[in-house]
Design a protein around this motif. Structure first.
Motif, PDB file in Angstrom:
ATOM      1  N   SER A 154       1.116   3.978  -3.003  1.00 56.27           N
ATOM      2  CA  SER A 154       0.881   5.390  -2.701  1.00 56.27           C
ATOM      3  C   SER A 154       2.029   6.256  -3.224  1.00 56.27           C
ATOM      4  O   SER A 154       1.801   7.316  -3.819  1.00 56.27           O
ATOM      5  CB  SER A 154       0.720   5.570  -1.194  1.00 56.27           C
ATOM      6  N   ILE A 155       3.264   5.803  -3.002  1.00 56.11           N
ATOM      7  CA  ILE A 155       4.434   6.552  -3.485  1.00 56.11           C
ATOM      8  C   ILE A 155       4.434   6.600  -5.009  1.00 56.11           C
ATOM      9  O   ILE A 155       4.665   7.658  -5.613  1.00 56.11           O
ATOM     10  CB  ILE A 155       5.738   5.925  -2.940  1.00 56.11           C
TER      11      ILE A 155
ATOM     12  N   THR B 240       4.959  -3.580  -8.726  1.00 57.83           N
ATOM     13  CA  THR B 240       3.777  -3.842  -7.898  1.00 57.83           C
ATOM     14  C   THR B 240       3.741  -5.295  -7.436  1.00 57.83           C
ATOM     15  O   THR B 240       3.490  -5.580  -6.258  1.00 57.83           O
ATOM     16  CB  THR B 240       2.492  -3.507  -8.676  1.00 57.83           C
TER      17      THR B 240
ATOM     18  N   ALA C 240       1.842   6.360  -6.985  1.00 62.75           N
ATOM     19  CA  ALA C 240       0.752   7.242  -7.410  1.00 62.75           C
ATOM     20  C   ALA C 240       1.164   8.711  -7.295  1.00 62.75           C
ATOM     21  O   ALA C 240       0.871   9.527  -8.187  1.00 62.75           O
ATOM     22  CB  ALA C 240      -0.505   6.964  -6.586  1.00 62.75           C
ATOM     23  N   THR C 241       1.848   9.045  -6.213  1.00 58.53           N
ATOM     24  CA  THR C 241       2.331  10.417  -6.031  1.00 58.53           C
ATOM     25  C   THR C 241       3.293  10.790  -7.147  1.00 58.53           C
ATOM     26  O   THR C 241       3.191  11.862  -7.744  1.00 58.53           O
ATOM     27  CB  THR C 241       3.030  10.573  -4.660  1.00 58.53           C
TER      28      THR C 241
ATOM     29  N   ALA D 117       0.833  -1.205   0.000  1.00 54.09           N
ATOM     30  CA  ALA D 117       0.000   0.000   0.000  1.00 54.09           C
ATOM     31  C   ALA D 117       0.868   1.255   0.000  1.00 54.09           C
ATOM     32  O   ALA D 117       0.594   2.222  -0.730  1.00 54.09           O
ATOM     33  CB  ALA D 117      -0.933  -0.005   1.199  1.00 54.09           C
ATOM     34  N   ASP D 118       1.943   1.248   0.801  1.00 52.64           N
ATOM     35  CA  ASP D 118       2.867   2.378   0.843  1.00 52.64           C
ATOM     36  C   ASP D 118       3.541   2.566  -0.514  1.00 52.64           C
ATOM     37  O   ASP D 118       3.642   3.681  -1.028  1.00 52.64           O
ATOM     38  CB  ASP D 118       3.904   2.142   1.939  1.00 52.64           C
TER      39      ASP D 118
END
Length: 187
Positions: free
Chosen positions: A76-77, A110, A79-80, A72-73
């Motif tokens: 998120s990174i 992923t 995606a940022t 998840a982290d």
């Protein structure tokens, strides 16, 4: 621009941080963000790196575990970074470099992130099972509490006329630990 991020979990891992910085510099990174902090703590330099990168840049790390603490982290990174038009490159990804500029690179990152998290969770599960078995066999007692090791000193200081608060301050233990030591119920 190639922007790099290096991280080690403890201040004792100086050689590991230096090795990461060396490898990142060798790839031509012109800006380096590095820190000595656990992945579960607040990572100020990672936040600074993510804020610093601009469209067309590439964030470079030596290994996936230096960047993210979970799938998840990681997502998120990524995606940022993707939201800013920035690619991610991992130098040592199972013996080869991989980046997120291609769909296959994103897929590989992923998938491996998920596998790494799975392996970590299995390791923790096996560790818990081993501790439970050792406890059941009477072979595991955990660490000896600090206050228990200082019980004799507590009694000496008390005999010297000191109060519980002063004893706690001098021995760097809690007042309740002082009272437990004095009552003989230190655990």
């Amino acid at each position: 621009m190639l922007v790099s991020y290096a991280r080690v979990s403890t201040v004792d891992q100086v050689a590991g941080l230096e090795a990461q910085e060396r490898d990142l510099a060798a790839t031509g990174c012109t800006k380096l963000f590095s820190e000595r902090v656990s992945s579960v703590a607040q990572r100020d330099q990672l936040a600074a790196a993510l804020d610093f990168v601009r469209e067309g840049d590439t964030l470079v790390v030596t290994r996936l575990d230096r960047l993210a603490r979970s799938t998840a982290d990681l997502l998120s990174i990524i995606a940022t970074l993707e939201g800013k038009g920035v690619a991610l490159r991992i130098l040592d990804f199972g013996g080869q470099a991989v980046d997120t500029q291609s769909p296959s690179g994103r897929l590989i990152v992923t998938m491996f992130g998920a596998v790494a998290q799975f392996e970590r969770e299995l390791l923790l599960q096996r560790q818990r099972e081993g501790i439970e078995k050792a406890k059941a066999d009477g072979k595991y007692r955990g660490r000896v509490p600090t206050a228990q090791r200082k019980a004799a000193q507590v009694h000496e200081l008390r005999a010297g006329g000191l109060g519980a608060s002063e004893i706690a301050t001098r021995l760097a233990i809690s007042r309740s630990s002082v009272y437990r030591a004095l009552s003989g119920a230190v655990a």
